[in-house]
Design a protein around this motif. Structure first.
Motif, PDB file in Angstrom:
ATOM      1  N   SER A 226      15.903  -7.365  -2.434  1.00 20.78           N
ATOM      2  CA  SER A 226      17.097  -8.234  -2.440  1.00 20.78           C
ATOM      3  C   SER A 226      18.131  -7.829  -3.489  1.00 20.78           C
ATOM      4  CB  SER A 226      16.703  -9.702  -2.652  1.00 20.78           C
ATOM      5  OG  SER A 226      15.769 -10.124  -1.687  1.00 20.78           O
ATOM      6  N   THR A 227      18.127  -6.571  -3.898  1.00 15.28           N
ATOM      7  CA  THR A 227      19.079  -6.121  -4.907  1.00 15.28           C
ATOM      8  C   THR A 227      19.810  -4.862  -4.451  1.00 15.28           C
ATOM      9  OG1 THR A 227      17.465  -4.729  -6.049  1.00 15.28           O
ATOM     10  CG2 THR A 227      17.643  -7.009  -6.788  1.00 15.28           C
ATOM     11  N   THR A 228      21.027  -4.725  -4.932  1.00 18.00           N
ATOM     12  CA  THR A 228      21.843  -3.542  -4.672  1.00 18.00           C
ATOM     13  C   THR A 228      22.550  -3.162  -5.962  1.00 18.00           C
ATOM     14  OG1 THR A 228      22.271  -4.294  -2.404  1.00 18.00           O
ATOM     15  CG2 THR A 228      23.696  -2.569  -3.260  1.00 18.00           C
ATOM     16  N   LYS A 229      22.618  -1.867  -6.242  1.00 17.03           N
ATOM     17  CA  LYS A 229      23.417  -1.413  -7.376  1.00 17.03           C
ATOM     18  C   LYS A 229      24.578  -0.598  -6.841  1.00 17.03           C
ATOM     19  CE  LYS A 229      20.489   2.632  -8.345  1.00 17.03           C
ATOM     20  NZ  LYS A 229      19.639   3.303  -9.327  1.00 17.03           N
ATOM     21  N   ILE A 230      25.732  -0.789  -7.438  1.00 17.45           N
ATOM     22  CA  ILE A 230      26.955  -0.141  -6.981  1.00 17.45           C
ATOM     23  C   ILE A 230      27.637   0.518  -8.173  1.00 17.45           C
ATOM     24  CG2 ILE A 230      29.153  -0.478  -5.778  1.00 17.45           C
ATOM     25  CD1 ILE A 230      27.975  -3.010  -4.542  1.00 17.45           C
ATOM     26  N   ASN A 231      28.085   1.739  -7.974  1.00 18.49           N
ATOM     27  CA  ASN A 231      28.851   2.456  -8.989  1.00 18.49           C
ATOM     28  C   ASN A 231      30.323   2.298  -8.637  1.00 18.49           C
ATOM     29  OD1 ASN A 231      30.168   4.387 -10.558  1.00 18.49           O
ATOM     30  ND2 ASN A 231      28.544   5.907 -10.351  1.00 18.49           N
ATOM     31  N   VAL A 232      31.071   1.597  -9.499  1.00 21.44           N
ATOM     32  CA  VAL A 232      32.498   1.364  -9.262  1.00 21.44           C
ATOM     33  C   VAL A 232      33.287   2.083 -10.349  1.00 21.44           C
ATOM     34  CG1 VAL A 232      34.309  -0.364  -8.959  1.00 21.44           C
ATOM     35  CG2 VAL A 232      31.951  -0.913  -8.308  1.00 21.44           C
ATOM     36  N   ASP A 233      33.852   3.222  -9.995  1.00 23.84           N
ATOM     37  CA  ASP A 233      34.639   4.018 -10.944  1.00 23.84           C
ATOM     38  C   ASP A 233      33.867   4.303 -12.232  1.00 23.84           C
ATOM     39  OD1 ASP A 233      36.766   4.062  -9.171  1.00 23.84           O
ATOM     40  OD2 ASP A 233      37.722   2.297 -10.042  1.00 23.84           O
ATOM     41  N   GLY A 234      32.577   4.617 -12.083  1.00 24.04           N
ATOM     42  CA  GLY A 234      31.768   4.951 -13.257  1.00 24.04           C
ATOM     43  C   GLY A 234      31.213   3.757 -13.989  1.00 24.04           C
ATOM     44  N   HIS A 235      31.394   2.561 -13.458  1.00 24.55           N
ATOM     45  CA  HIS A 235      30.861   1.339 -14.064  1.00 24.55           C
ATOM     46  C   HIS A 235      29.836   0.721 -13.116  1.00 24.55           C
ATOM     47  CE1 HIS A 235      33.864   1.284 -17.304  1.00 24.55           C
ATOM     48  NE2 HIS A 235      34.713   1.723 -16.379  1.00 24.55           N
ATOM     49  N   ARG A 236      28.817   0.103 -13.680  1.00 27.74           N
ATOM     50  CA  ARG A 236      27.738  -0.448 -12.874  1.00 27.74           C
ATOM     51  C   ARG A 236      28.009  -1.891 -12.445  1.00 27.74           C
ATOM     52  NH1 ARG A 236      25.177   1.940 -10.151  1.00 27.74           N
ATOM     53  NH2 ARG A 236      23.650   3.072 -11.417  1.00 27.74           N
ATOM     54  N   LEU A 237      27.760  -2.143 -11.170  1.00 24.32           N
ATOM     55  CA  LEU A 237      27.774  -3.495 -10.608  1.00 24.32           C
ATOM     56  C   LEU A 237      26.402  -3.714  -9.988  1.00 24.32           C
ATOM     57  CD1 LEU A 237      29.205  -6.133  -9.711  1.00 24.32           C
ATOM     58  CD2 LEU A 237      29.966  -4.901  -7.662  1.00 24.32           C
ATOM     59  N   PHE A 238      25.741  -4.807 -10.391  1.00 23.35           N
ATOM     60  CA  PHE A 238      24.385  -5.094  -9.942  1.00 23.35           C
ATOM     61  C   PHE A 238      24.402  -6.433  -9.220  1.00 23.35           C
ATOM     62  CE2 PHE A 238      20.201  -6.954 -10.500  1.00 23.35           C
ATOM     63  CZ  PHE A 238      19.315  -5.890 -10.333  1.00 23.35           C
ATOM     64  N   ILE A 239      23.948  -6.450  -7.956  1.00 19.74           N
ATOM     65  CA  ILE A 239      24.001  -7.665  -7.136  1.00 19.74           C
ATOM     66  C   ILE A 239      22.580  -8.041  -6.703  1.00 19.74           C
ATOM     67  CG2 ILE A 239      24.863  -8.694  -5.004  1.00 19.74           C
ATOM     68  CD1 ILE A 239      27.213  -6.750  -5.143  1.00 19.74           C
ATOM     69  N   TYR A 240      22.196  -9.300  -6.966  1.00 23.40           N
ATOM     70  CA  TYR A 240      20.866  -9.778  -6.632  1.00 23.40           C
ATOM     71  C   TYR A 240      20.969 -11.045  -5.787  1.00 23.40           C
ATOM     72  CZ  TYR A 240      16.403 -12.253  -7.490  1.00 23.40           C
ATOM     73  OH  TYR A 240      15.235 -12.956  -7.351  1.00 23.40           O
TER      74      TYR A 240
ATOM     75  N   SER B 226       0.826  -1.217   0.000  1.00 27.07           N
ATOM     76  CA  SER B 226       0.000   0.000   0.000  1.00 27.07           C
ATOM     77  C   SER B 226       0.855   1.261   0.000  1.00 27.07           C
ATOM     78  CB  SER B 226      -0.926   0.005   1.220  1.00 27.07           C
ATOM     79  OG  SER B 226      -0.169  -0.086   2.422  1.00 27.07           O
ATOM     80  N   ASP B 227       2.131   1.125   0.433  1.00 27.77           N
ATOM     81  CA  ASP B 227       3.054   2.268   0.422  1.00 27.77           C
ATOM     82  C   ASP B 227       3.774   2.415  -0.909  1.00 27.77           C
ATOM     83  OD1 ASP B 227       2.431   2.882   3.062  1.00 27.77           O
ATOM     84  OD2 ASP B 227       3.967   1.518   3.839  1.00 27.77           O
ATOM     85  N   GLY B 228       3.512   1.492  -1.838  1.00 34.07           N
ATOM     86  CA  GLY B 228       4.147   1.567  -3.155  1.00 34.07           C
ATOM     87  C   GLY B 228       5.480   0.858  -3.257  1.00 34.07           C
ATOM     88  N   ASP B 229       5.857   0.105  -2.210  1.00 30.28           N
ATOM     89  CA  ASP B 229       7.121  -0.629  -2.241  1.00 30.28           C
ATOM     90  C   ASP B 229       6.956  -1.939  -2.989  1.00 30.28           C
ATOM     91  OD1 ASP B 229       8.379   1.323  -0.699  1.00 30.28           O
ATOM     92  OD2 ASP B 229       7.739   0.392   1.177  1.00 30.28           O
ATOM     93  N   GLU B 230       7.915  -2.235  -3.862  1.00 31.54           N
ATOM     94  CA  GLU B 230       7.874  -3.456  -4.658  1.00 31.54           C
ATOM     95  C   GLU B 230       8.103  -4.682  -3.782  1.00 31.54           C
ATOM     96  OE1 GLU B 230       7.066  -5.875  -7.264  1.00 31.54           O
ATOM     97  OE2 GLU B 230       7.273  -3.888  -8.175  1.00 31.54           O
ATOM     98  N   GLN B 231       7.300  -5.730  -3.997  1.00 32.44           N
ATOM     99  CA  GLN B 231       7.436  -6.972  -3.252  1.00 32.44           C
ATOM    100  C   GLN B 231       8.009  -8.101  -4.100  1.00 32.44           C
ATOM    101  OE1 GLN B 231       3.219  -7.122  -1.816  1.00 32.44           O
ATOM    102  NE2 GLN B 231       4.159  -7.416   0.189  1.00 32.44           N
ATOM    103  N   SER B 232       7.734  -8.080  -5.381  1.00 36.76           N
ATOM    104  CA  SER B 232       8.147  -9.177  -6.248  1.00 36.76           C
ATOM    105  C   SER B 232       9.665  -9.235  -6.390  1.00 36.76           C
ATOM    106  CB  SER B 232       7.524  -9.019  -7.640  1.00 36.76           C
ATOM    107  OG  SER B 232       8.029 -10.000  -8.524  1.00 36.76           O
ATOM    108  N   LYS B 233      10.222 -10.441  -6.302  1.00 36.96           N
ATOM    109  CA  LYS B 233      11.656 -10.651  -6.485  1.00 36.96           C
ATOM    110  C   LYS B 233      11.969 -11.210  -7.872  1.00 36.96           C
ATOM    111  CE  LYS B 233      12.571 -11.336  -1.575  1.00 36.96           C
ATOM    112  NZ  LYS B 233      13.124 -12.219  -0.535  1.00 36.96           N
ATOM    113  N   VAL B 234      10.972 -11.224  -8.751  1.00 38.57           N
ATOM    114  CA  VAL B 234      11.183 -11.689 -10.122  1.00 38.57           C
ATOM    115  C   VAL B 234      11.763 -10.536 -10.935  1.00 38.57           C
ATOM    116  CG1 VAL B 234      10.126 -12.721 -12.157  1.00 38.57           C
ATOM    117  CG2 VAL B 234       9.213 -13.238  -9.880  1.00 38.57           C
TER     118      VAL B 234
END
Length: 203
Positions: free
Chosen positions: A174-188, A75-83
């Motif tokens: 269950s996800t995090t995005k990281i900026n490493v020296d201007g490059h994207r790292l995505f962890i799930y 109801s607060d608009g937070d995503e629940q799906s992990k797909v």
């Protein structure tokens, strides 16, 4: 002299533009925009519970987001799906469950760093000030970090390092995005620890 004083605020802003353009937060926004418009050249790897690689996709144009048909929000608009939906070169991979790492040309230093890290630090600090300082630095003046990624069973998967690292949340659970020296790292769905590079003693 009065005419010059009117332009001082504008001159100050113009002087700050190069500084702001190079900061981590602005770089992060640029990466997000590029991901949506043109995609990012990612290597996308999935791992089982024990950290063994299951499969891998290497593509020049990748975008990752929640799989919209499975999207469920509170109801607060937070995503629940992990797909998650991995779009690559006009194709699609729908993924849920196992650990996933997507990195934009980053080197894996797992063989360089030890699997166990021992940090000894005798400096005193004021925690509330330290938290404020480190959070500010994460957004605007980030420094060298070592990112150690593990499977859900705690098995080492990858180690990344960068001179400028910014960590931020995504709309996906269950996800995090990281900026490493201007490059994207995505962890799930991975365990991970991020250390100041200067404090990592065991390599």
């Amino acid at each position: 002299m009065k005419k010059l004083s009117k332009f001082l605020p504008l001159l100050a802003i113009l002087a700050l533009v190069p500084l702001l353009a190079s900061c981590s937060k602005i770089s992060d926004y640029t990466l997000d925009l590029r991901s949506k418009l043109t995609g990012i050249p990612f290597t996308v790897s999935t791992y089982d519970y024990n950290g063994q690689k299951i499969d891998q996709i290497k593509a020049k144009s990748v975008h990752i987001e929640t799989y919209k048909p499975m999207s469920k929000k509170t109801s607060d608009g937070d995503e629940q799906s992990k797909v998650i939906d991995v779009e690559y070169g006009g194709h699609q991979m729908i993924h849920v469950g196992s650990s996933l790492i997507a990195n934009e040309g980053l080197k894996n230093y797992q063989d360089t760093f030890s699997k166990n890290v021992t940090i000894k630090n005798d400096q005193r600090s004021v925690p509330v000030l330290s938290i404020m300082y480190n959070n500010f630095r994460n957004d605007w003046a980030s420094k060298g970090k070592v990112i150690m990624v593990r499977s859900q069973a705690g098995m080492p998967i990858a180690v990344y390092a960068g001179n400028s690292v910014r960590v931020s949340a995504t709309d996906m659970p269950s996800t995090t995005k990281i900026n490493v020296d201007g490059h994207r790292l995505f962890i799930y769905r991975c365990d991970y620890s991020i250390y100041d590079m200067s404090t990592v003693k065991t390599m």
